[in-house]
Design a protein around this motif. Structure first.
Motif, PDB file in Angstrom:
ATOM      1  N   THR A   1     -47.916  61.588 -40.453  1.00 30.82           N
ATOM      2  CA  THR A   1     -48.307  61.968 -39.099  1.00 30.82           C
ATOM      3  C   THR A   1     -49.666  62.673 -39.139  1.00 30.82           C
ATOM      4  OG1 THR A   1     -47.133  64.072 -39.324  1.00 30.82           O
ATOM      5  CG2 THR A   1     -45.906  62.226 -38.338  1.00 30.82           C
ATOM      6  N   GLY A   2     -50.156  63.016 -37.954  1.00 29.84           N
ATOM      7  CA  GLY A   2     -51.391  63.788 -37.838  1.00 29.84           C
ATOM      8  C   GLY A   2     -52.599  63.048 -38.367  1.00 29.84           C
ATOM      9  N   VAL A   3     -53.429  63.763 -39.115  1.00 30.03           N
ATOM     10  CA  VAL A   3     -54.684  63.209 -39.610  1.00 30.03           C
ATOM     11  C   VAL A   3     -54.432  62.054 -40.573  1.00 30.03           C
ATOM     12  CG1 VAL A   3     -56.794  63.717 -40.902  1.00 30.03           C
ATOM     13  CG2 VAL A   3     -55.881  65.410 -39.301  1.00 30.03           C
ATOM     14  N   ALA A   4     -53.409  62.167 -41.408  1.00 30.99           N
ATOM     15  CA  ALA A   4     -53.101  61.100 -42.361  1.00 30.99           C
ATOM     16  C   ALA A   4     -52.748  59.804 -41.642  1.00 30.99           C
ATOM     17  CB  ALA A   4     -51.946  61.531 -43.267  1.00 30.99           C
ATOM     18  N   ARG A   5     -51.970  59.893 -40.574  1.00 31.63           N
ATOM     19  CA  ARG A   5     -51.626  58.696 -39.801  1.00 31.63           C
ATOM     20  C   ARG A   5     -52.858  58.114 -39.124  1.00 31.63           C
ATOM     21  NH1 ARG A   5     -50.489  57.501 -34.535  1.00 31.63           N
ATOM     22  NH2 ARG A   5     -49.021  55.749 -34.201  1.00 31.63           N
ATOM     23  N   LEU A   6     -53.690  58.997 -38.571  1.00 33.71           N
ATOM     24  CA  LEU A   6     -54.904  58.538 -37.902  1.00 33.71           C
ATOM     25  C   LEU A   6     -55.821  57.806 -38.875  1.00 33.71           C
ATOM     26  CD1 LEU A   6     -56.780  58.569 -35.393  1.00 33.71           C
ATOM     27  CD2 LEU A   6     -57.657  60.755 -36.215  1.00 33.71           C
ATOM     28  N   ARG A   7     -56.018  58.366 -40.069  1.00 28.55           N
ATOM     29  CA  ARG A   7     -56.948  57.786 -41.035  1.00 28.55           C
ATOM     30  C   ARG A   7     -56.387  56.538 -41.707  1.00 28.55           C
ATOM     31  NH1 ARG A   7     -57.292  61.829 -44.096  1.00 28.55           N
ATOM     32  NH2 ARG A   7     -55.917  61.121 -45.782  1.00 28.55           N
ATOM     33  N   ASN A   8     -55.132  56.584 -42.132  1.00 31.72           N
ATOM     34  CA  ASN A   8     -54.587  55.510 -42.960  1.00 31.72           C
ATOM     35  C   ASN A   8     -53.903  54.396 -42.182  1.00 31.72           C
ATOM     36  OD1 ASN A   8     -55.312  56.824 -45.443  1.00 31.72           O
ATOM     37  ND2 ASN A   8     -53.566  58.190 -45.161  1.00 31.72           N
ATOM     38  N   VAL A   9     -53.519  54.657 -40.948  1.00 39.24           N
ATOM     39  CA  VAL A   9     -52.819  53.639 -40.164  1.00 39.24           C
ATOM     40  C   VAL A   9     -53.663  53.178 -38.981  1.00 39.24           C
ATOM     41  CG1 VAL A   9     -50.748  53.100 -38.821  1.00 39.24           C
ATOM     42  CG2 VAL A   9     -50.574  54.562 -40.840  1.00 39.24           C
ATOM     43  N   VAL A  10     -54.018  54.122 -38.096  1.00 39.49           N
ATOM     44  CA  VAL A  10     -54.678  53.749 -36.842  1.00 39.49           C
ATOM     45  C   VAL A  10     -56.092  53.228 -37.090  1.00 39.49           C
ATOM     46  CG1 VAL A  10     -55.463  54.577 -34.593  1.00 39.49           C
ATOM     47  CG2 VAL A  10     -53.276  55.369 -35.529  1.00 39.49           C
ATOM     48  N   LEU A  11     -56.938  54.070 -37.700  1.00 36.60           N
ATOM     49  CA  LEU A  11     -58.333  53.666 -37.890  1.00 36.60           C
ATOM     50  C   LEU A  11     -58.456  52.513 -38.884  1.00 36.60           C
ATOM     51  CD1 LEU A  11     -60.217  57.095 -37.901  1.00 36.60           C
ATOM     52  CD2 LEU A  11     -60.068  55.403 -36.068  1.00 36.60           C
ATOM     53  N   ARG A  12     -57.601  52.493 -39.894  1.00 43.99           N
ATOM     54  CA  ARG A  12     -57.669  51.404 -40.869  1.00 43.99           C
ATOM     55  C   ARG A  12     -57.314  50.072 -40.208  1.00 43.99           C
ATOM     56  NH1 ARG A  12     -57.977  51.118 -46.349  1.00 43.99           N
ATOM     57  NH2 ARG A  12     -57.008  49.328 -47.386  1.00 43.99           N
ATOM     58  N   SER A  13     -56.285  50.064 -39.372  1.00 43.99           N
ATOM     59  CA  SER A  13     -55.900  48.837 -38.687  1.00 43.99           C
ATOM     60  C   SER A  13     -56.939  48.408 -37.666  1.00 43.99           C
ATOM     61  CB  SER A  13     -54.547  49.025 -37.996  1.00 43.99           C
ATOM     62  OG  SER A  13     -53.529  49.300 -38.933  1.00 43.99           O
ATOM     63  N   ALA A  14     -57.565  49.389 -37.023  1.00 40.50           N
ATOM     64  CA  ALA A  14     -58.551  49.079 -35.976  1.00 40.50           C
ATOM     65  C   ALA A  14     -59.944  48.823 -36.536  1.00 40.50           C
ATOM     66  CB  ALA A  14     -58.610  50.236 -34.974  1.00 40.50           C
ATOM     67  N   SER A  15     -60.162  49.089 -37.824  1.00 43.09           N
ATOM     68  CA  SER A  15     -61.520  49.021 -38.384  1.00 43.09           C
ATOM     69  C   SER A  15     -62.193  47.653 -38.242  1.00 43.09           C
ATOM     70  CB  SER A  15     -61.510  49.470 -39.850  1.00 43.09           C
ATOM     71  OG  SER A  15     -60.614  48.693 -40.616  1.00 43.09           O
ATOM     72  N   PRO A  16     -61.493  46.502 -38.359  1.00 40.10           N
ATOM     73  CA  PRO A  16     -62.205  45.233 -38.131  1.00 40.10           C
ATOM     74  C   PRO A  16     -62.816  45.132 -36.743  1.00 40.10           C
ATOM     75  CG  PRO A  16     -60.144  44.827 -39.286  1.00 40.10           C
ATOM     76  CD  PRO A  16     -60.130  46.269 -38.873  1.00 40.10           C
ATOM     77  N   GLN A  17     -62.086  45.561 -35.711  1.00 45.08           N
ATOM     78  CA  GLN A  17     -62.647  45.509 -34.363  1.00 45.08           C
ATOM     79  C   GLN A  17     -63.709  46.579 -34.149  1.00 45.08           C
ATOM     80  OE1 GLN A  17     -58.836  44.545 -31.765  1.00 45.08           O
ATOM     81  NE2 GLN A  17     -60.718  44.195 -30.660  1.00 45.08           N
ATOM     82  N   ILE A  18     -63.548  47.728 -34.795  1.00 39.14           N
ATOM     83  CA  ILE A  18     -64.575  48.768 -34.695  1.00 39.14           C
ATOM     84  C   ILE A  18     -65.894  48.250 -35.262  1.00 39.14           C
ATOM     85  CG2 ILE A  18     -65.282  51.042 -35.525  1.00 39.14           C
ATOM     86  CD1 ILE A  18     -62.334  51.874 -35.440  1.00 39.14           C
ATOM     87  N   PHE A  19     -65.831  47.567 -36.394  1.00 42.26           N
ATOM     88  CA  PHE A  19     -67.052  47.026 -36.991  1.00 42.26           C
ATOM     89  C   PHE A  19     -67.635  45.895 -36.149  1.00 42.26           C
ATOM     90  CE2 PHE A  19     -66.312  49.526 -40.724  1.00 42.26           C
ATOM     91  CZ  PHE A  19     -67.562  49.642 -41.308  1.00 42.26           C
TER      92      PHE A  19
END
Length: 259
Positions: free
Chosen positions: A159-177
């Protein structure tokens, strides 16, 4: 090795073909505003000396990078919040659609009123245009996070920062790029436009000065510099993207081979 050589051939072939066509079409040109390519290339080293590169190209690149970085930080941060919470998205969506529809060049006079005519104004103009593709792609990327993956992370206490970094942003990173790539081309355009208003240096200012002084070959050399700058930034972005998204491209390659 053979595959790499073939890729380089494909990359170089079209630009070489276009340059050759430009050379042939303009070879016998006597028009003032359409000089032969050989004249432009002959003029290039005389115009873009080391001193001019430091005085005009370097400030433009620094403004572009500052505005682009600000847009990336703001776009990813806001996009993550808006994409994560449905109520926030429902409240913000009408405002975002309104602001996105306003062309950034129209905001130049408004930004000048608040930020003056210095570098702050130019950086703000670049950021105001670059933020939208980053923001909107981040929102969609966060919304598209696999619910099974999110639930699994929650079950394991991530949860928290670990979830944001390893799950949310990692999954969204292709569209972010994907949004960052779009923002880069927009940023180059806005860099030039912002430097055409009350500037004393930069690529946009220099090109306009050449045009007003009827130094047409010099003006064309400035356009070539813009093209080369855009190409160089695109190559750097591609290298960074391949490194950061190596896991994603690896999954796609494995998926294609298995199918």
């Amino acid at each position: 090795m053979k595959r790499l050589a073939l890729r380089l051939l494909f990359v170089v072939a079209l630009p070489a073909l276009l340059v050759a066509a430009w050379w042939l079409v303009s070879a016998d040109s006597t028009e003032v505003y359409w000089p032969p390519l050989r004249t432009i290339l002959t003029t290039f080293p005389d115009v873009w000396t080391g001193e001019r590169l430091r005085a005009d190209v370097l400030p433009s690149v620094l403004r572009l990078l500052a505005g682009y970085a600000a847009a990336a930080v703001v776009g990813v941060a806001l996009g993550t919040v808006i994409g994560s919470y449905r109520r926030v998205r429902a409240v913000c969506e009408p405002v975002l659609e309104f602001l996105r529809a306003v062309p950034p060049p129209v905001l130049v006079p408004v930004i000048m009123l608040f930020a003056g005519i210095g570098d702050t104004m130019k950086i703000a103009v670049i950021a105001s245009g670059c933020v939208w593709p980053v923001l909107l792609n981040t929102v969609e990327g966060v919304r598209a996070v696999d619910p099974v993956m999110a639930e699994t992370a929650r079950s394991y206490g991530i949860t928290g920062v670990a979830r944001l970094r390893n799950v949310v942003l990692r999954s969204a990173s292709p569209q972010i790029f994907a949004g960052l790539r779009q923002a880069l081309s927009i940023g180059i355009i806005l860099m030039v436009i912002s430097e055409m208003f009350a500037a004393s240096n930069g690529l946009g200012f220099t090109i306009v000065q050449f045009q007003r002084g009827f130094a047409i070959p010099d003006m064309w050399t400035g356009i070539l510099v813009l093209g080369l700058l855009g190409f160089a930034l695109s190559v750097v972005f591609h290298l960074v993207e391949r490194r950061v998204l190596a896991w994603y491209h690896g999954l796609r390659t494995a998926s294609r081979r298995s199918s």
